[in-house]
Motif scaffolding. Structure first.
Motif, PDB file in Angstrom:
ATOM      1  N   GLU A  47      45.707  46.105  22.077  1.00 55.67           N
ATOM      2  CA  GLU A  47      46.131  44.874  22.741  1.00 55.67           C
ATOM      3  C   GLU A  47      45.061  44.384  23.719  1.00 55.67           C
ATOM      4  OE1 GLU A  47      48.604  41.634  23.496  1.00 55.67           O
ATOM      5  OE2 GLU A  47      48.744  43.151  21.921  1.00 55.67           O
ATOM      6  N   ALA A  48      44.502  45.294  24.507  1.00 54.50           N
ATOM      7  CA  ALA A  48      43.487  44.908  25.488  1.00 54.50           C
ATOM      8  C   ALA A  48      42.230  44.386  24.800  1.00 54.50           C
ATOM      9  CB  ALA A  48      43.151  46.089  26.393  1.00 54.50           C
ATOM     10  N   THR A 108      42.044  42.874  21.891  1.00 51.10           N
ATOM     11  CA  THR A 108      42.363  41.535  21.374  1.00 51.10           C
ATOM     12  C   THR A 108      42.310  40.507  22.500  1.00 51.10           C
ATOM     13  OG1 THR A 108      43.739  42.473  19.640  1.00 51.10           O
ATOM     14  CG2 THR A 108      44.130  40.168  20.204  1.00 51.10           C
ATOM     15  N   LEU A 109      42.935  40.839  23.624  1.00 49.19           N
ATOM     16  CA  LEU A 109      42.969  39.895  24.744  1.00 49.19           C
ATOM     17  C   LEU A 109      41.583  39.698  25.359  1.00 49.19           C
ATOM     18  CD1 LEU A 109      46.297  40.944  26.470  1.00 49.19           C
ATOM     19  CD2 LEU A 109      45.803  38.774  25.320  1.00 49.19           C
ATOM     20  N   ASP A 119      39.699  37.357  23.212  1.00 47.42           N
ATOM     21  CA  ASP A 119      40.208  36.001  23.402  1.00 47.42           C
ATOM     22  C   ASP A 119      39.727  35.436  24.739  1.00 47.42           C
ATOM     23  OD1 ASP A 119      42.056  33.813  22.485  1.00 47.42           O
ATOM     24  OD2 ASP A 119      43.015  34.311  24.402  1.00 47.42           O
ATOM     25  N   ALA A 120      39.772  36.251  25.788  1.00 50.96           N
ATOM     26  CA  ALA A 120      39.366  35.799  27.126  1.00 50.96           C
ATOM     27  C   ALA A 120      37.885  35.475  27.179  1.00 50.96           C
ATOM     28  CB  ALA A 120      39.694  36.882  28.161  1.00 50.96           C
ATOM     29  N   LEU A 143      42.854  30.880  29.849  1.00 51.68           N
ATOM     30  CA  LEU A 143      44.227  31.344  29.713  1.00 51.68           C
ATOM     31  C   LEU A 143      45.152  30.133  29.672  1.00 51.68           C
ATOM     32  CD1 LEU A 143      46.103  33.789  29.547  1.00 51.68           C
ATOM     33  CD2 LEU A 143      46.269  33.734  32.033  1.00 51.68           C
ATOM     34  N   LYS A 146      50.581  35.348  26.900  1.00 50.14           N
ATOM     35  CA  LYS A 146      49.672  36.219  26.140  1.00 50.14           C
ATOM     36  C   LYS A 146      49.556  37.598  26.790  1.00 50.14           C
ATOM     37  CE  LYS A 146      46.401  32.763  24.406  1.00 50.14           C
ATOM     38  NZ  LYS A 146      45.018  32.294  24.495  1.00 50.14           N
ATOM     39  N   LEU A 147      49.690  37.651  28.117  1.00 56.83           N
ATOM     40  CA  LEU A 147      49.490  38.896  28.855  1.00 56.83           C
ATOM     41  C   LEU A 147      50.744  39.760  28.951  1.00 56.83           C
ATOM     42  CD1 LEU A 147      47.341  37.462  31.775  1.00 56.83           C
ATOM     43  CD2 LEU A 147      46.540  38.655  29.732  1.00 56.83           C
ATOM     44  N   LEU A 195      50.606  43.205  27.103  1.00 61.36           N
ATOM     45  CA  LEU A 195      49.728  44.151  27.798  1.00 61.36           C
ATOM     46  C   LEU A 195      50.397  44.653  29.072  1.00 61.36           C
ATOM     47  CD1 LEU A 195      46.913  45.484  27.735  1.00 61.36           C
ATOM     48  CD2 LEU A 195      46.156  43.649  29.247  1.00 61.36           C
ATOM     49  N   ILE A 234      40.614  41.735  32.346  1.00 56.68           N
ATOM     50  CA  ILE A 234      40.953  40.721  31.342  1.00 56.68           C
ATOM     51  C   ILE A 234      41.349  39.426  32.040  1.00 56.68           C
ATOM     52  CG2 ILE A 234      42.651  40.087  29.570  1.00 56.68           C
ATOM     53  CD1 ILE A 234      42.526  43.089  28.702  1.00 56.68           C
ATOM     54  N   TYR A 282      39.439  35.779  31.703  1.00 57.85           N
ATOM     55  CA  TYR A 282      40.080  34.514  31.314  1.00 57.85           C
ATOM     56  C   TYR A 282      39.701  33.385  32.269  1.00 57.85           C
ATOM     57  CZ  TYR A 282      43.224  35.673  27.433  1.00 57.85           C
ATOM     58  OH  TYR A 282      43.741  35.998  26.203  1.00 57.85           O
TER      59      TYR A 282
END
Length: 146
Positions: free
Chosen positions: A56-57, A59-60, A63-64, A69, A74-75, A78, A104, A108
């Protein structure tokens, strides 16, 4: 008391003592096996939890790296995983998970980066926010294995 009864009473007392010893040994063996099973299950649960956090981290963070954000939801996943770590993990593992989550969030809100920065990710510690977390997890799980 008749002396003829003494050998019979001694035999009964001896068999009762042996039975108590066998029951105690059986209970100790059963207890040890149950404890070992619980430790293996606990370790497996933490392995799965830490793997879920890393996925998960990652992926985020990806994305970030390229986006702002736009949706705080989305968070949520996590955040939920970090709270599970709070329940089952060691304090040092939790601290590192919280650092990753904060990192993260900072990413963002930082200016978006060019994908070319990923080309040298092995040498750029700012591009590997999970390194310390992974190291702490490996140490914790190695201790749990013993």
């Amino acid at each position: 008391m008749d002396a003829a009864y003494l050998p019979a009473l001694s035999a009964l007392a001896g068999s009762g003592h042996r039975r108590d010893g066998l029951l105690r040994d059986h209970w100790l063996t059963q207890h040890s096996q149950e404890r070992a099973t619980l430790l293996v299950q606990d370790r497996a649960r933490r392995e799965a939890l830490y793997g879920e956090f890393i996925r998960e981290a990652s992926t985020l963070f990806g994305d970030a790296f390229r986006h702002d954000l736009d949706d705080p939801a989305k968070l949520v996943s996590l955040y939920a995983i970090v709270n599970k770590i709070r329940l089952f993990g060691e304090p040092e593992t939790l601290r590192e998970a919280e650092r990753v989550m904060q990192r993260i969030g900072e990413t963002y809100f930082a200016p978006n980066k060019d994908l070319a920065a990923f080309a040298d990710i092995r040498h750029a510690s700012d591009l590997d926010p999970l390194c310390a977390f992974s190291t702490v997890c490996r140490r914790e799980l190695a201790i749990a294995r013993r």
